[in-house]
Motif scaffolding. Structure first.
Motif, PDB file in Angstrom:
ATOM      1  N   TYR A   1       0.922  -1.219   0.078  1.00 11.58           N
ATOM      2  CA  TYR A   1      -0.027  -0.139   0.122  1.00 11.58           C
ATOM      3  C   TYR A   1       0.909   1.281   0.051  1.00 11.58           C
ATOM      4  O   TYR A   1       1.817   1.288   0.781  1.00 11.58           O
TER       5      TYR A   1
ATOM      6  N   ILE B   1       2.372  -5.089   2.880  1.00 15.25           N
ATOM      7  CA  ILE B   1       1.565  -5.812   3.748  1.00 15.25           C
ATOM      8  C   ILE B   1       1.518  -7.085   3.635  1.00 15.25           C
ATOM      9  O   ILE B   1       1.319  -8.072   4.653  1.00 15.25           O
TER      10      ILE B   1
ATOM     11  N   GLN C   1      -1.153 -12.447  14.374  1.00  7.50           N
ATOM     12  CA  GLN C   1      -1.671 -11.424  15.089  1.00  7.50           C
ATOM     13  C   GLN C   1      -2.622 -10.483  14.686  1.00  7.50           C
ATOM     14  O   GLN C   1      -2.670 -10.547  13.227  1.00  7.50           O
ATOM     15  N   SER C   2      -3.256  -9.709  14.892  1.00  5.12           N
ATOM     16  CA  SER C   2      -4.048  -8.740  14.340  1.00  5.12           C
ATOM     17  C   SER C   2      -3.189  -7.655  13.458  1.00  5.12           C
ATOM     18  O   SER C   2      -1.967  -7.295  14.172  1.00  5.12           O
ATOM     19  N   GLY C   3      -3.547  -7.435  12.055  1.00  2.22           N
ATOM     20  CA  GLY C   3      -2.742  -6.619  11.495  1.00  2.22           C
ATOM     21  C   GLY C   3      -1.821  -7.315  10.638  1.00  2.22           C
ATOM     22  O   GLY C   3      -0.793  -6.752   9.938  1.00  2.22           O
ATOM     23  N   SER C   4      -1.620  -8.707  10.818  1.00  2.00           N
ATOM     24  CA  SER C   4      -0.670  -9.330  10.062  1.00  2.00           C
ATOM     25  C   SER C   4      -0.970  -9.588   8.758  1.00  2.00           C
ATOM     26  O   SER C   4       0.054 -10.124   7.988  1.00  2.00           O
TER      27      SER C   4
ATOM     28  N   LYS D   1      -3.956 -11.184   7.159  1.00  2.00           N
ATOM     29  CA  LYS D   1      -4.533 -12.253   6.825  1.00  2.00           C
ATOM     30  C   LYS D   1      -5.860 -11.891   6.077  1.00  2.00           C
ATOM     31  O   LYS D   1      -6.075 -12.570   5.122  1.00  2.00           O
ATOM     32  N   SER D   2      -6.621 -10.791   6.312  1.00  2.00           N
ATOM     33  CA  SER D   2      -7.731 -10.467   5.766  1.00  2.00           C
ATOM     34  C   SER D   2      -7.230  -9.887   4.427  1.00  2.00           C
ATOM     35  O   SER D   2      -8.102 -10.314   3.485  1.00  2.00           O
TER      36      SER D   2
ATOM     37  N   GLU E   1     -12.630 -15.004  10.038  1.00  2.00           N
ATOM     38  CA  GLU E   1     -13.225 -14.766  11.328  1.00  2.00           C
ATOM     39  C   GLU E   1     -14.804 -15.077  11.202  1.00  2.00           C
ATOM     40  O   GLU E   1     -15.633 -14.148  11.879  1.00  2.00           O
TER      41      GLU E   1
ATOM     42  N   HIS F   1      -8.409 -15.854  14.753  1.00  2.00           N
ATOM     43  CA  HIS F   1      -7.506 -15.645  15.998  1.00  2.00           C
ATOM     44  C   HIS F   1      -7.612 -16.666  16.718  1.00  2.00           C
ATOM     45  O   HIS F   1      -6.971 -17.037  17.632  1.00  2.00           O
TER      46      HIS F   1
HETATM   47  N1  ATP Z   1      -6.660  -0.140   2.345  1.00  2.00           N
HETATM   48  C1  ATP Z   1      -5.567  -0.220   3.110  1.00  2.00           C
HETATM   49  N2  ATP Z   1      -4.639   0.897   2.740  1.00  2.00           N
HETATM   50  C2  ATP Z   1      -3.592   0.934   3.540  1.00  2.00           C
HETATM   51  N3  ATP Z   1      -3.223  -0.020   4.448  1.00  2.00           N
HETATM   52  C3  ATP Z   1      -4.059  -1.172   4.852  1.00  2.00           C
HETATM   53  C4  ATP Z   1      -5.142  -1.234   4.081  1.00  2.00           C
HETATM   54  N4  ATP Z   1      -5.964  -2.454   4.260  1.00  2.00           N
HETATM   55  C5  ATP Z   1      -5.380  -2.867   5.315  1.00  2.00           C
HETATM   56  N5  ATP Z   1      -4.150  -2.027   5.537  1.00  2.00           N
HETATM   57  C6  ATP Z   1      -3.159  -2.612   6.504  1.00  2.00           C
HETATM   58  O1  ATP Z   1      -2.644  -3.751   6.237  1.00  2.00           O
HETATM   59  C7  ATP Z   1      -2.439  -4.420   7.394  1.00  2.00           C
HETATM   60  C8  ATP Z   1      -3.153  -5.875   7.492  1.00  2.00           C
HETATM   61  O2  ATP Z   1      -4.427  -5.625   7.576  1.00  2.00           O
HETATM   62  P1  ATP Z   1      -5.507  -7.058   7.782  1.00  2.00           P
HETATM   63  O3  ATP Z   1      -6.751  -6.370   7.582  1.00  2.00           O
HETATM   64  O4  ATP Z   1      -4.993  -7.865   6.649  1.00  2.00           O
HETATM   65  O5  ATP Z   1      -4.927  -7.642   8.860  1.00  2.00           O
HETATM   66  P2  ATP Z   1      -5.732  -8.810   9.642  1.00  2.00           P
HETATM   67  O6  ATP Z   1      -4.566  -9.855   9.781  1.00  2.00           O
HETATM   68  O7  ATP Z   1      -6.785  -9.509   8.945  1.00  2.00           O
HETATM   69  O8  ATP Z   1      -5.970  -8.425  11.086  1.00  2.00           O
HETATM   70  P3  ATP Z   1      -7.368  -8.792  11.971  1.00  2.00           P
HETATM   71  O9  ATP Z   1      -6.905  -9.854  12.603  1.00  2.00           O
HETATM   72  O10 ATP Z   1      -7.423  -7.688  13.079  1.00  2.00           O
HETATM   73  O11 ATP Z   1      -8.151  -8.711  11.045  1.00  2.00           O
HETATM   74  C9  ATP Z   1      -2.871  -3.624   8.608  1.00  2.00           C
HETATM   75  O12 ATP Z   1      -1.481  -2.989   9.070  1.00  2.00           O
HETATM   76  C10 ATP Z   1      -3.575  -2.810   7.967  1.00  2.00           C
HETATM   77  O13 ATP Z   1      -3.482  -1.393   8.603  1.00  2.00           O
END
Ligand code: ATP
Ligand code: MG
Lengths: 266, 270
Positions: free
Chosen positions: A13, A28, A47-50, A52-53, A178, A211
């Motif tokens: 990003y 990312i 972890q959150s923010g790793s 996954k989504s 999730e 998680h």
């Molecule tokens: N559209 C975007 N623009 C910039 N950064 C983004 C965007 N979408 C996600 N991120 C960043 O990408 C990283 C990963 O986000 P993601 O949603 O994949 O995390 P996650 O592992 O699913 O977390 P969670 O377990 O909390 O759902 C995060 O640091 C988030 O800030």
């Protein structure tokens, strides 16, 4: 047979750091590769923010990766012709993390569940109604819910509607992000059992993002551990984890009995 | 509680302006049946008559019944404004949706062209067009439809593209919905309230523009009883008979105010 192949996926990003500084590319997802067989369930934890989504969305074909490719049944999702894409769409479904955001607020539950059927099946109105009722039954919701709007449902109900929508087309792979996190324990167990039955009956494959390590264990044949957008470790069923990152995750699970701490094994 | 109170107040405001506008609309539709006189019938011997039972608002400099002219004028002022808004928004929805779906080069060109055209104030743009086409009611309609269309299609394109990022659009794509289905089932229902509000809000503006063109002689031409035209005709007699300007002027103000009220109630409601 391989169903899904993910090859060297990277996602950046771009972010402007400060008004005058140059644009910054933030990684990312970095160099993620794995593959998935038919009827397999792959867990992804981290972890959150790793990331996954984000990885989930890339696999689903709705967010183009910066580099790398995703092959679903041999079709490259981001270079497919519209005919191929339509085929893929049918077999590749999703349950999103934010259930409420994934519904059009102007549609009733019936319209939401009807939509995939309208797009792919040549059902009559009556047949569609039957099918929707069947789907609601599957996720243990009452028929009366069909006329409501998403905002009128509880979080858990929304999540179940999301699961029902993903099941509507008998897909080959569902990405569950999730998917059961806001359900109570009893319902979680029921839904997981339902998913497992479907997996056996229809050779359905899952990517189970969560998680919740215990639920992931219950479901998955393999687990990928992610951190900062990278795959740290792949844990096979029956093995213990080796990597410090995974160990940290596992140690964070609260044992059912205090004495059991640090002794959790998969 | 206060929320409920506010809502009922907004509802009241909405139904009030809607009712009055409805009545005005009906008066316009049935104008030929309700007019006491032929609004075009000239009779110099009866010019500048004071209001009476026979001529409720008196007569103008050519002896025409002012009341009848104002009634028929509803069709030209309000009627053409509504027509302009209708046609402009329908075309804009098609154009905006098309551009939003295609993206790429088409979108790029569309934005550049819109930017260039929108760099002129709409009134100036409409002036230019009218200058090219020549003054007439039809050309006023064309010029205003065109200027509104640019503005609306650009707005609708942005509204639609702004929704691309929404998760439910992605979910719909995953359910297999594409192209027209996306527009009809997802984009459109979610932006409809915004569109309705803006269209209603602009009706007043368009009425004023039509009247403005007539007033400076670039729009609707002489015998047609468009309100702006009537103000224009009355201005020569402003010293002796200011009411000739007053009646059509008040009619314009009333309708514009009602539309603004309606639009603001719609805005509060959403
Ligand atoms: N559209 C975007 N623009 C910039 N950064 C983004 C965007 N979408 C996600 N991120 C960043 O990408 C990283 C990963 O986000 P993601 O949603 O994949 O995390 P996650 O592992 O699913 O977390 P969670 O377990 O909390 O759902 C995060 O640091 C988030 O800030
Ligand atoms: Mg997530």
């Amino acid at each position: 047979m391989t169903l899904l192949e993910v090859k060297n996926i990277e996602k950046y990003y771009s972010q402007r750091q400060f008004i005058f500084r140059r644009k910054h590319e933030i990684p990312i997802i970095q160099k993620v590769s794995f593959s998935l067989r038919e009827g397999e369930c792959l867990g992804i934890v981290g972890q959150s923010g790793s990331g996954k989504s984000t990885l989930g969305r890339i696999i689903l074909g709705v967010e183009r990766p910066t580099n790398g490719e995703v092959l679903f049944q041999g079709v490259n999702l981001y270079e497919a012709t519209s005919k191929d894409k339509k085929m893929v769409r049918r077999d590749l479904q999703a349950v999103f993390q934010n259930s409420y955001d994934s519904f059009n607020p102007k549609q009733t539950i019936f319209e939401i569940l009807e939509e995939p059927l309208l797009n792919f099946e040549h059902y009559s109105k009556i047949e569609r109604q039957h099918k929707v009722m069947e789907l609601l039954d599957c996720v243990e919701l009452a028929n009366t819910i069909a006329q409501k709007y998403p905002a009128q449902l509880s979080g858990g109900q929304q999540q179940r509607i999301n699961i029902a929508r993903a099941l509507a087309l008998n897909p080959k792979l569902i990405v569950l992000d999730e998917a059961i996190s806001s359900l109570d324990m009893i319902l979680q167990k029921h839904i997981l059992q339902l998913l497992q039955t479907l997996q056996k009956e229809r050779k359905l494959a899952y990517i189970f993002i969560s998680h919740d390590l215990q639920a992931t264990h219950f479901m998955s044949d393999r687990i990928l551990v992610m951190q900062h957008g990278q795959l740290m470790e792949e844990i096979q069923k029956g093995q213990t984890c080796q990597h410090p990152v995974s160990q940290e995750l596992y140690n964070a699970i609260l044992p059912s009995h205090p004495r059991g701490r640090n002794k959790i094994r998969y | 509680m206060s929320q409920v109170k506010k809502l009922s107040h907004v509802n009241y405001k909405k139904s009030f302006s809607l009712t009055i506008l409805g009545i005005i609309g009906l008066l316009g539709i049935f104008a030929p049946l309700l007019m006491p006189h032929d609004p075009f019938a000239v009779d110099i011997t009866r010019k500048f008559l004071a209001p009476s039972w026979e001529y409720p608002l008196g007569t103008d400099h050519l002896g025409r019944c002012v009341f009848s002219r104002i009634l028929l004028g509803i069709r030209y002022s309000l009627g053409s404004a509504l027509l302009i808004q209708m046609i402009a928004i329908i075309l804009a929805i098609f154009l905006g949706a098309f551009v939003a779906l295609k993206r790429g080069m088409i979108d790029f060109l569309f934005i550049r062209i819109c930017d260039i055209l929108l760099a002129f104030p709409t009134l100036v743009l409409a002036f230019g067009l009218l200058g090219l086409l020549g003054p007439s009611l039809k050309n006023v309609l064309i010029a205003l439809i065109f200027t509104q269309l640019i503005y609306y299609s650009r707005m609708i394109r942005s509204l639609f593209i702004g929704m691309n990022e929404k998760e439910f659009i992605q979910a719909a794509r995953i359910s297999g919905t594409t192209g027209v289905g996306l527009i009809v089932r997802h984009y459109f229902p979610n932006v409809l309230p915004i569109i309705v509000t803006i269209v209603a809000l602009d009706v007043g503006k368009v009425i004023l523009e039509i009247a403005g063109f007539s007033f400076i002689g670039l729009g609707v031409q002489a015998p047609i009883p468009e309100w702006g035209m009537m103000v224009n005709e009355g201005k020569q007699y402003i010293r002796q008979h200011p009411e000739l300007m007053l009646y059509p002027g008040l009619a314009i103000v009333l309708v514009v105010l009602l539309f603004n009220r309606l639009a603001s109630s719609l805005k509060n409601f959403e």
